[in-house]
Design a protein around this motif. Structure first.
Motif, PDB file in Angstrom:
ATOM      1  N   THR A   1      -5.658  -7.839  13.914  1.00 22.38           N
ATOM      2  CA  THR A   1      -5.075  -6.816  13.046  1.00 22.38           C
ATOM      3  C   THR A   1      -6.183  -6.112  12.269  1.00 22.38           C
ATOM      4  O   THR A   1      -7.061  -6.773  11.713  1.00 22.38           O
ATOM      5  CB  THR A   1      -4.090  -7.465  12.038  1.00 22.38           C
ATOM      6  N   GLY A  18      -6.293 -10.831  10.208  1.00 25.71           N
ATOM      7  CA  GLY A  18      -6.666  -9.454   9.944  1.00 25.71           C
ATOM      8  C   GLY A  18      -8.035  -9.243   9.321  1.00 25.71           C
ATOM      9  O   GLY A  18      -8.641 -10.147   8.750  1.00 25.71           O
ATOM     10  N   GLN A  31       0.699  -9.160   0.487  1.00 30.58           N
ATOM     11  CA  GLN A  31      -0.683  -9.557   0.744  1.00 30.58           C
ATOM     12  C   GLN A  31      -1.223 -10.101  -0.572  1.00 30.58           C
ATOM     13  O   GLN A  31      -1.402  -9.347  -1.540  1.00 30.58           O
ATOM     14  CB  GLN A  31      -1.485  -8.352   1.237  1.00 30.58           C
ATOM     15  N   TYR A  91      -0.976 -13.503  12.410  1.00 28.34           N
ATOM     16  CA  TYR A  91      -1.610 -12.350  11.744  1.00 28.34           C
ATOM     17  C   TYR A  91      -3.004 -12.775  11.311  1.00 28.34           C
ATOM     18  O   TYR A  91      -3.183 -13.608  10.432  1.00 28.34           O
ATOM     19  CB  TYR A  91      -0.775 -11.943  10.533  1.00 28.34           C
ATOM     20  N   GLU A 130      -6.317 -12.379   5.906  1.00 27.27           N
ATOM     21  CA  GLU A 130      -7.030 -11.121   6.116  1.00 27.27           C
ATOM     22  C   GLU A 130      -8.269 -11.085   5.236  1.00 27.27           C
ATOM     23  O   GLU A 130      -8.202 -11.380   4.042  1.00 27.27           O
ATOM     24  CB  GLU A 130      -6.115  -9.938   5.774  1.00 27.27           C
ATOM     25  N   HIS A 152      -6.325  -3.509   9.193  1.00 25.31           N
ATOM     26  CA  HIS A 152      -5.601  -2.815   8.122  1.00 25.31           C
ATOM     27  C   HIS A 152      -6.526  -1.710   7.602  1.00 25.31           C
ATOM     28  O   HIS A 152      -7.627  -2.001   7.150  1.00 25.31           O
ATOM     29  CB  HIS A 152      -5.262  -3.887   7.083  1.00 25.31           C
ATOM     30  N   SER A 163      -5.086 -13.156   1.244  1.00 26.88           N
ATOM     31  CA  SER A 163      -6.405 -12.536   1.068  1.00 26.88           C
ATOM     32  C   SER A 163      -6.924 -12.826  -0.331  1.00 26.88           C
ATOM     33  O   SER A 163      -7.244 -11.905  -1.092  1.00 26.88           O
ATOM     34  CB  SER A 163      -6.304 -11.013   1.242  1.00 26.88           C
TER      35      SER A 163
END
Ligand code: TNX
Length: 548
Positions: free
Chosen positions: A192, A163, A378, A161, A478, A194, A405
């Motif tokens: 990814t 992102g 997250q 993942y 992310e 979001h 994140s």
């Protein structure tokens, strides 16, 4: 440093002249393994062809579409196996490299990317672009020569993942802007996107049977900026475009907080969904947070969320649906009411076939218990400590996975340089917030942390031992772009670049690979600046990077 390699420098002057000078590869993210094949290179010509396995034909067409405008070459694409003199995409790569891995071999006989999925071939193509001179990204014909240095690369990602988040709720963005962002982030193997689709200031996606969400809820943006929303057809268009670049869309409808637009949409017909501090509700187009909440006990809340979750899940091929869950003060919903809300919402998402994703606060819910679906938090805390850290630690205790994140590292909505910074370099960043980065967060801060060790174990004051968030708990990273100050594509680019490529490298390249240090990253990053310039991508020319 960024040394230039000159292939086959020995020999007669004539022999030297026949060999084009080639540039040392400056790749972001850094591949897992790369060796240089000295004295070898491949120079594209008007006769060069692209050949691809049937399953990689669309990726080959995308490669041709990048190379044709700048080279001026025809670069015909056909199905076929690698042959001397071609750029080739083969799907016979080792399955041990995973779905995203690839090998790339370049030399005097051409370039061959081998993968075992089209996604792997796409990743190899992004590497190939960066092996060519920066001006290959230009939309108009350039002189070349278009030489690929001889390399042998074996590559696969550390995390699955990788992102970027984009908030289209505070400032609305068009489908075309988001497609362009998808092009730009996928160059760095981000897989990814979001999309934060609703917040206090606006609701941005049409929901069938619920016209008020858009006729009323989408009227405005933050600070009275223009409103707007996507039809479901437009959302599907974005989803499909993203899929063509191997980017998975994660839709987020933030709940139970950050919901003033929905509450305003239903102020007349379902006033009972409003459990805000904002009563009777009125528009608040400032950047205030933590005042709105949907009522856990209203059947209308659940009818609404069931429609939203079912429709968006049906339109979304990816595995995740993001329920938000951030910033609900206990003065609005008690801790128990909040947990009950998550415990009721999560199974609706599970029934719609999705994994529940949410900000770390959702670990208050009964994840890991019967009836609850799989959950991913997250982590947006700062420094890996404090209550944010504890909620991430509780998440792993409950068997949830984590996307990292941390706001003081990965929130690319923060300023690079603040008025309070002691950094004498560069101007104060004209856009961006500073709550997580009071002294500014430049690209070194975005790069210098490790997703698997940031959140250490902790013993609470009551003696409870909360585990560390470790490599096996983390599915990826992310970079989050909240849009309080982000009006348009150019603003988004300025905050994403160069920090998002730093986050992309943390997600892709294992920590131990030689060259995975900021001192070497900044040199590889410097080479990206010319690409962004060629493409017309805005970026912050950080003084920490030796741009050339
Ligand atoms: C906090 S981070 C928020 C957002 C803001 C952001 C600005 C999080 C989960 N919530 O609502 O946009 O700060 O940096």
């Amino acid at each position: 440093g960024a040394a230039s390699l000159t292939a086959a420098v020995s020999g007669t002057p004539a022999a030297q002249a026949a060999v084009a000078p080639v540039t040392a590869p400056q790749l972001v993210p850094l591949p897992q393994e790369m060796s240089l094949r000295s004295g070898q290179s491949f120079t594209l010509s008007a006769d060069t062809r692209i050949v691809a396995a049937q399953g990689a034909l669309a990726v080959a067409q995308q490669l041709a579409a990048v190379l044709r405008p700048s080279t001026g070459y025809a670069l015909p694409v056909s199905t076929g196996a690698p042959q001397p003199g071609t750029l080739a995409l083969a799907l016979d790569g080792a399955t041990s490299l995973g779905d995203e891995g690839y090998t790339l071999e370049s030399g005097s006989t051409g370039v061959v990317v081998r993968a075992h999925t089209a996604h792997g071939a796409f990743n190899g193509v992004q590497t190939l672009r960066q092996l060519l001179p920066a001006w290959v990204e230009s939309p108009t014909v350039r002189p070349g020569p278009w030489t690929v240095p001889g390399v042998s690369i074996t590559d696969e990602p550390r995390f699955g993942y990788r992102g970027a988040m984009l908030d289209i709720a505070r400032h609305f963005q068009t489908v075309d802007t988001v497609k362009r962002i998808i092009d730009e982030i996928s160059m760095y193997k981000i897989n990814t996107l979001h999309l934060h689709l609703a917040d206090d200031q606006g609701w941005r996606i049409a929901i069938n049977g619920r016209p008020e969400l858009t006729t009323i809820g989408a009227q405005f943006g933050i600070d009275n900026s223009p409103g707007g929303y996507w039809t479901q057809a437009e959302y599907v268009d974005v989803v499909q475009y993203a899929a063509s670049r191997f980017v998975t869309i994660v839709p987020e409808i933030d709940t139970p907080g950050h919901t003033n637009a929905a509450i305003m949409a239903y102020a007349d017909i379902h006033p009972d969904i409003n459990c805000s501090a904002n009563k009777p509700p009125r528009w608040n187009l400032s950047g205030d947070v933590g005042y709105s909440a949907l009522c856990p006990d209203s059947p209308n809340t659940w009818a609404l969320l069931t429609d939203v979750i079912n429709q968006l899940s049906a339109l979304t091929p990816g595995p995740y649906y993001h329920i938000g869950g951030d910033e609900v003060p206990t003065t609005i919903l008690t801790q128990q009411q909040y947990a009950d809300f998550i415990n009721r919402e999560a199974p609706i998402v599970g029934a719609a076939g999705k994994i529940v994703m949410g900000w770390n606060e959702i670990s208050e819910g009964d994840f890991g218990q019967p009836g609850m679906p799989q959950g991913v938090v997250q982590f947006w805390g700062t420094g890996g400590t404090g209550s944010g850290g504890d909620s991430a630690r509780r998440a792993v205790q409950k068997g949830m996975k984590v996307v990292m994140s941390p706001a003081d590292r990965a929130y690319v909505d923060q300023k690079y340089v603040t008025s309070r910074t002691t950094n004498p370099n560069g101007p104060v960043t004209p856009i961006g917030l500073n709550w997580a980065c009071p002294r500014g967060c430049d690209v070194d801060t975005a790069y210098n942390w490790d997703p698997a060790t940031l959140v250490p174990a902790r013993t609470t004051s009551t003696g409870e031992v909360l585990p560390a968030v470790t490599e096996s708990d983390v599915i990826g990273v992310e970079g989050a772009l909240w849009s309080e100050t982000v009006k348009n594509l150019s603003d988004a680019e300025y905050l994403y670049f160069p920090r998002l490529p730093a986050i992309a490298e943390l997600g892709w390249s294992p920590a131990g690979v030689p060259g995975r240090t900021f001192d070497e990253f900044k040199v590889r990053l410097a080479a990206q600046g010319a690409r962004w310039t060629a493409m017309g991508v805005n970026f912050y020319p950080s003084p920490l990077v030796p741009w050339r």
